[in-house]
Write a protein that holds these residues in place. Structure first.
Motif, PDB file in Angstrom:
ATOM      1  N   GLY A 137       0.261  12.097  -7.298  1.00  0.00           N
ATOM      2  CA  GLY A 137       0.470  12.381  -8.715  1.00  0.00           C
ATOM      3  C   GLY A 137       0.270  11.123  -9.521  1.00  0.00           C
ATOM      4  N   GLU A 138       1.244  10.218  -9.500  1.00  0.00           N
ATOM      5  CA  GLU A 138       1.129   8.935 -10.192  1.00  0.00           C
ATOM      6  C   GLU A 138       1.397   7.799  -9.218  1.00  0.00           C
ATOM      7  N   GLU A 172      -0.939  -1.906 -13.339  1.00  0.00           N
ATOM      8  CA  GLU A 172      -1.280  -0.687 -14.072  1.00  0.00           C
ATOM      9  C   GLU A 172      -1.043   0.544 -13.216  1.00  0.00           C
ATOM     10  N   SER A 173      -1.203   1.723 -13.844  1.00  0.00           N
ATOM     11  CA  SER A 173      -0.964   2.994 -13.164  1.00  0.00           C
ATOM     12  C   SER A 173      -2.226   3.838 -13.121  1.00  0.00           C
ATOM     13  N   LEU A 174      -2.335   4.640 -12.063  1.00  0.00           N
ATOM     14  CA  LEU A 174      -3.333   5.697 -11.971  1.00  0.00           C
ATOM     15  C   LEU A 174      -2.587   7.005 -11.763  1.00  0.00           C
ATOM     16  N   GLU A 175      -3.132   8.083 -12.343  1.00  0.00           N
ATOM     17  CA  GLU A 175      -2.440   9.372 -12.254  1.00  0.00           C
ATOM     18  C   GLU A 175      -3.463  10.492 -12.153  1.00  0.00           C
ATOM     19  N   GLY A 184      -5.535  13.565 -12.711  1.00  0.00           N
ATOM     20  CA  GLY A 184      -5.842  14.306 -13.930  1.00  0.00           C
ATOM     21  C   GLY A 184      -5.761  13.482 -15.201  1.00  0.00           C
ATOM     22  N   VAL A 185      -5.357  12.231 -15.081  1.00  0.00           N
ATOM     23  CA  VAL A 185      -5.227  11.359 -16.249  1.00  0.00           C
ATOM     24  C   VAL A 185      -6.159  10.163 -16.125  1.00  0.00           C
ATOM     25  N   ARG A 186      -6.035   9.427 -15.023  1.00  0.00           N
ATOM     26  CA  ARG A 186      -6.842   8.229 -14.815  1.00  0.00           C
ATOM     27  C   ARG A 186      -6.938   7.955 -13.324  1.00  0.00           C
ATOM     28  N   ASP A 187      -8.176   7.750 -12.858  1.00  0.00           N
ATOM     29  CA  ASP A 187      -8.336   7.336 -11.471  1.00  0.00           C
ATOM     30  C   ASP A 187      -9.225   6.098 -11.435  1.00  0.00           C
ATOM     31  N   GLY A 188      -9.596   5.678 -10.235  1.00  0.00           N
ATOM     32  CA  GLY A 188     -10.336   4.423 -10.105  1.00  0.00           C
ATOM     33  C   GLY A 188     -11.646   4.600  -9.371  1.00  0.00           C
ATOM     34  N   ALA A 200       1.388   6.992  -3.573  1.00  0.00           N
ATOM     35  CA  ALA A 200       0.456   6.996  -2.440  1.00  0.00           C
ATOM     36  C   ALA A 200      -0.962   6.979  -2.995  1.00  0.00           C
ATOM     37  N   LEU A 201      -1.724   5.989  -2.566  1.00  0.00           N
ATOM     38  CA  LEU A 201      -3.059   5.745  -3.093  1.00  0.00           C
ATOM     39  C   LEU A 201      -4.081   5.824  -1.952  1.00  0.00           C
ATOM     40  N   VAL A 202      -5.102   6.670  -2.109  1.00  0.00           N
ATOM     41  CA  VAL A 202      -6.193   6.705  -1.137  1.00  0.00           C
ATOM     42  C   VAL A 202      -7.295   5.767  -1.614  1.00  0.00           C
ATOM     43  N   ILE A 203      -7.737   4.910  -0.700  1.00  0.00           N
ATOM     44  CA  ILE A 203      -8.807   3.962  -0.998  1.00  0.00           C
ATOM     45  C   ILE A 203     -10.040   4.362  -0.200  1.00  0.00           C
TER      46      ILE A 203
END
Length: 204
Positions: A153-154, A170-173, A175-179, A197-200
């Motif tokens: 989610g975030e 910073e944050s990623l969320e 449906g809002v912002r990804d990388g 939890a972040l998938v790279i």
């Protein structure tokens, strides 16, 4: 102990499977992934799943583990079997492709199982995917693609080093912002997160 699991998405090339097989103590097919292993001329140690995509020979020269429950998919069944055999590190080939819903489900599987292994990598011909909840670093050539997806989610407090588009606490969320489609600007990059939890995905 290290295992390689072949799932039933886009099949890995014979050369990739051969490369991974050399370093494996255990080679497992997740249902239809067993057919991919056999088609490339290798013999799995076991094929695990509900067997709706794999026709087992009458007298197989490998173990066939039938797990019919429908609460888990075939990759989950294979990963569970690997843990039962004492596997500590695992590389999964063929986790993505063919069906969009299966690919998304396997992102959830990565989230579910990553903490059960010392290392869990989803790999294809071009990219590796790993999930982190704290820190990660890798050495890559300059210009390699690195994409970040928040699967919880975030994800907050993201700090990166060695990427063109830096994130500074910073944050990623979802449906809002990804990388998506960042890239390396030095021969090593690192990522630290505070929560989530972040998938790279990074280019091999």
């Amino acid at each position: 102990m290290h295992a390689v699991i072949v799932s039933n998405g886009f099949p890995p090339s014979k050369s990739l499977l051969e490369e991974e097989f050399k370093a494996a103590d255990l080679l497992l097919g997740a249902d239809g992934g067993g057919r991919t292993i056999l088609n490339h001329g290798f013999k799995p140690d076991a094929v695990v799943g509900d067997l709706d995509s794999f026709d087992a020979p009458e007298t197989p020269a490998f173990k066939v583990v039938h797990r019919p429950d429908q609460e888990t998919n075939d990759l989950e069944k294979a990963l569970t079997y690997a843990l039962e055999q004492g596997v500590e590190t695992c590389t999964v080939l063929g986790a993505f492709g063919h069906r969009m819903d299966h690919s998304l489900k396997n992102m959830s599987v990565l989230n579910k199982f990553h903490s059960s292994f010392d290392e869990l990598i989803f790999r294809d011909e071009e990219f590796d995917a790993v999930l982190i909840e704290d820190t990660f670093s890798a050495r890559l050539p300059v210009g390699n693609i690195v994409s970040l997806f928040p699967v919880s989610g975030e994800v907050t407090g993201i700090q990166t080093e060695g990427l063109m588009y830096a994130l500074n606490n910073e944050s990623l969320e979802t449906g809002v912002r990804d990388g998506t489609s960042n890239e390396t600007i030095s021969d090593e990059f690192s990522i630290r997160i505070e929560a989530g939890a972040l998938v790279i995905f990074f280019e091999r």
